[in-house]
Write an enzyme that holds these catalytic residues in place. Sequence first.
Site: not given
Ligand code: GLN
Length: 474
Positions: A77, A152, A176
């Site tokens: 990532k 994400s 994420s």
């Molecule tokens: N979808 C969550 C957010 O928007 C999780 C993000 C993450 O885990 N990096 O914060």
Amino acid sequence: MNNLTITQAHKGFLEKKFSALELTKLFLNKIKKQDRKISAFITVTDDLALSQAKEVDKLISEGKKIPILAGVPVAVKDNILVEGIKATCSSKILGKYAAPYNATCIKKLKELGAVILGKTNLDEFAMGSSTEHSAFSPTKNPHDLTRVPGGSSGGSAAAVAADLCCYALGSDTGGSIRQPASFCGVVGLKPTYGAVSRYGLIAFASSLDQIGPITKTAEDAQIVFNAISGKDPKDSTSVESKISNFKFQISNLKIGIPKEYFIKGMDPEVEKIVKQAIEKIEKMGAKIEEISLPHTEYALPIYYIIMPSEASANLARYDGIKYGLSKSNKDLLSVYLKSRADGFGDEVKRRIMLGTYALSAGYYDAYYLKAQKVRTLIRHDFDKAFNKVDAIFTPTSPFTAFKLGEKIKDPLSMYLSDIFTASVNLVGLPAVSVPIGFKGKPASQQGGLPVGLQIIGKPFEENKILEISKIYAP
Ligand code: GLN
């Protein structure tokens, strides 16, 4: 050489069926041909990958014993630092930023001979649930190119699902790793807070962030977790933790099903498939017990106070001077204002504003402090539940992959994607999403949209939840 797991790739090297270089070239070619339609990768690191593969082949030809991850291609990532390679975080503000050092997990993987294919797409600064908030381009779900891969870590999950790598690394602050794993039909592990060093992970919300593996099988997730976990003097929140040879008897297992996680409004087909997965383990002899996590309804609201508060502090470092994009040369204030205005996307700005507000004098007690107190109540819910059960099963997401563009204009509906995943981060527990079937078509026929089961464990019991996961994704 199709859809190889880590163990299969390793076996292939040992049996001389193919070399690390051949496998690496195959993936690099595949990325070139197929990633145009998926956009899982931001940067492809051909030279690095080829030289790492050659080194492993040399060891093999010299008859040396190689670690299981040696020569096995991985995607990383783009918020995790790989020395000398761009780390954009999918943001314009870091668009040209190259990592000056390796994250600890990357250092460990490199020492084991991992082959790094490239850096994968994400929502800008890991803020989002669809990978549409990338400053570059949205990633598509390999199961249906009109849909999102989740986020994400959408690029990492899509890369594994499309077989553009053997496995990938993601990060999970509120879901994420697990939610994209669930949308893409792969395994995603969010380790216990502290199990994996965060050194070299671009900070988002430091009390919630963890790096973890996205893999094709639960066994592969164990291998990668073991490789990247452990105490690191460079991250004072890290602790020693490894998977031991843990075996359990299913008939001794008690699984808790929290009634608050089967809510009105969730996709009935997802609910059905999750219930079938629960029946499966019950038929194998596990005891199923309904439990209650009474403060669940507050998890998402307090996540959306604590996370932006930490993010607003962490992102203060992007000032147009120390890192990346720098705009205007009028005076210091205009450098700050213009670099941040041009460099950050809308979702990042929204969270910086939310967090700054929640931390500001007069509101701190009402929002941030209150949220931290509720966080403790949520922790107590889990403590109580784990006095009775060994693991907790929930859906990973209330729905399957949604259409590109469907939620992007409505932040609140996007935030609801994290409803089943965020509490685990607030409490620091390990949790895995494991593929259990497809909506639209029977699991045996492949097709339709993947559904994931979330298995939550006690702190540092990654071994147990991954052993249980093998029932569904061996
Ligand atoms: N979808 C969550 C957010 O928007 C999780 C993000 C993450 O885990 N990096 O914060």
